[in-house]
Scaffold this active site. Sequence first.
Site, PDB file in Angstrom:
ATOM      1  N   GLU A 192       0.841  -1.202   0.000  1.00 44.58           N
ATOM      2  CA  GLU A 192       0.000   0.000   0.000  1.00 44.58           C
ATOM      3  C   GLU A 192       0.874   1.250   0.000  1.00 44.58           C
ATOM      4  O   GLU A 192       0.611   2.210  -0.745  1.00 44.58           O
ATOM      5  CB  GLU A 192      -0.911   0.011   1.238  1.00 44.58           C
ATOM      6  CG  GLU A 192      -1.838  -1.203   1.371  1.00 44.58           C
ATOM      7  CD  GLU A 192      -1.201  -2.356   2.134  1.00 44.58           C
ATOM      8  OE1 GLU A 192       0.044  -2.532   2.060  1.00 44.58           O
ATOM      9  OE2 GLU A 192      -1.948  -3.095   2.807  1.00 44.58           O
ATOM     10  N   ALA A 234      11.762 -38.138  -4.794  1.00 52.44           N
ATOM     11  CA  ALA A 234      12.310 -38.359  -6.138  1.00 52.44           C
ATOM     12  C   ALA A 234      12.536 -39.848  -6.274  1.00 52.44           C
ATOM     13  O   ALA A 234      13.470 -40.399  -5.684  1.00 52.44           O
ATOM     14  CB  ALA A 234      13.605 -37.587  -6.348  1.00 52.44           C
ATOM     15  N   ALA A 279      10.476 -38.664   6.134  1.00 50.59           N
ATOM     16  CA  ALA A 279       9.265 -38.648   5.299  1.00 50.59           C
ATOM     17  C   ALA A 279       8.172 -39.502   5.931  1.00 50.59           C
ATOM     18  O   ALA A 279       7.005 -39.094   6.000  1.00 50.59           O
ATOM     19  CB  ALA A 279       9.593 -39.156   3.887  1.00 50.59           C
TER      20      ALA A 279
END
Lengths: 367, 367
Positions: free
Chosen positions: B60, B164, B283
């Site tokens: 702003e 991956a 994980a």
Amino acid sequence: MTQPAHGTHTLETAMRRALDLAAQGPAHGPNPRVGCVLLTPDGRAVAEGYHRGAGTPHAEAAALDAARAAGVDPRGTTAVVTLEPCAHHGRTGPCADALIGAGVAAVHVSVPDPHPVATGGAARLRAAGIEVTVGTLAADGEELLRPWLHAVRTGRPWVTLKLATSLDGRVAAADGTSRWITGDAARAHAHTVRARVDAIAVGSGTVAADDPALTARTPEGALAGHQPLRVVLGTRPVPDGARLHGPGGPLLHLPTRDLDAALRELGEREVRHLLVEGGPTVATALLAADAVDELHAYVAPVLLGAGAGAVADLGVTTVGDAARFTTRSVTRLGDDVLLVARRRAPSAECPDRPATQPATQPAQEEI
Amino acid sequence: MTQPAHGTHTLETAMRRALDLAAQGPAHGPNPRVGCVLLTPDGRAVAEGYHRGAGTPHAEAAALDAARAAGVDPRGTTAVVTLEPCAHHGRTGPCADALIGAGVAAVHVSVPDPHPVATGGAARLRAAGIEVTVGTLAADGEELLRPWLHAVRTGRPWVTLKLATSLDGRVAAADGTSRWITGDAARAHAHTVRARVDAIAVGSGTVAADDPALTARTPEGALAGHQPLRVVLGTRPVPDGARLHGPGGPLLHLPTRDLDAALRELGEREVRHLLVEGGPTVATALLAADAVDELHAYVAPVLLGAGAGAVADLGVTTVGDAARFTTRSVTRLGDDVLLVARRRAPSAECPDRPATQPATQPAQEEI
């Protein structure tokens, strides 16, 4: 190579149309998909045709018929055809003779015919004084006929291995449940593939464990118009009450552990395209034997952490020896993704023609 | 909700531009990305601005500065801003006060500010007699700020888990080799993600096994401009000679097995977006604790058949209990595919806002 009578642009446009026509024929069946366009000397397309499956006219005959039906004399036209016209008497007469008899002036071909019986059409046409070129849009022509060309060249079907796995490569949870890892869109797609192939194979262990029907179905659940041959590989008997005995394609049990012999047997039965749907034992044996031409890997955004893996030990110990494929396409199907990949070329000289090489290892793993 | 002074079309066009401006700011850092457009009473955009990162003017203020620099009096304009203007004194003054002081007539906001310190701007503006609406293109505004909103709302970073893998869900071959399962394009993409996040975490076991550098690099191998905080989770010490001590972001070792505590600690350090790169132990612990907000699964058309899996036992025994994610995008990267998926909403009422729900289970697995 003889120069085409028409410009390259006209010829490629006509060949593109002939390929599109060919693709309208059935992907399954013993015969190749072929399309044909007839051009006037000034390059106008006056008739076209394609092969609609075994027992129906070949593409060249269909185009000549269409010309005559339209009141066009095919004499002096140029035939643009996706596959070298056949030179043998099968269920129909030799297309080479039909073209000679019709008086066509030139024939332009995309792909030469490797079929030991049908080959020789180009020579026959040239002997009759007709100008012949081969190789227009050859890569597209080869791609359209990939499974058929592979089967005719090697005597074994083109093998597509389907895997439907979680992101951690599992085909079932710890308790053996596998319905459904992938979603509706992936399953519907898999059925369209079944409806395109000549045969579907599973191992006899999968029959015992999962009792699959191996039918090709519409999204509404009805049987598709074409039902592939259902093949069971392996020595376990197919139970009397198995769904494989129900509605669907014919059932063929090859009670052998010799995968190479099984593939040759299917090749002799004119199975051009074999879809293998598992289970892990058959998938592993095929991969270990380097007998997978194409992978269809449906992968769901799901993690299981335990349960049967898609493949078992392939004898790969280090990452450099992994079974690597070359991606052809990636398609999102709902939440899932379909990765289509082809076997890598054994030789760097022909990286885009992996399928034309025969398997270099015998396929004699236990299945 | 007050009706906007401008038509919906004008307002949405301006908000779309404000969102585009916001996206030019840095994705990392403690502050949200915000954009602002000033409209004249007749709907012309006369100035715009966006936040360029902590210590620089808020959007702003940047827009008001731009107006004045262009000789435009902001008095009577409408401010279209992607996030509710702040009401607190930080490194800059409250944006609400700046807008009031500039004499703007109306403020239209996409997303309300959930930050406990900064919130209250809309009320402050309304108290000053300024028309305020909230919710224009709210879904796009939320999406732009997803990790930041999640972190401010829950006190824990947005967790992106990178995997991956081969098609059979393996992250390494049997001998432990993992370079490279995925290809160059996937690795390059993963580095662009590293350059967007606040922190990258791996388990201390992965540090011992792989000695990762955890740097963000350009395709040419140079260090990217922004280097994320490097976080090691777990009790094993980081060896003196580890590459983590080399060039790159600061190193933070959290020698705890309490994953929930580690995430809260990172939240308190204003880590908004945490990329977890493994290994399987971390994980698995994150997934078992339902603490993964987004998956980045890079999948290569490779089959290994043996070697470490991406995740270990999640406690899932049947397929209905699988950890399921909702696919956001599927991208082909060379031969590989990147599947981006989000945690499924715990409630069916808000299926497209999984991230706004706090984790329902404690994240206290061993890591």
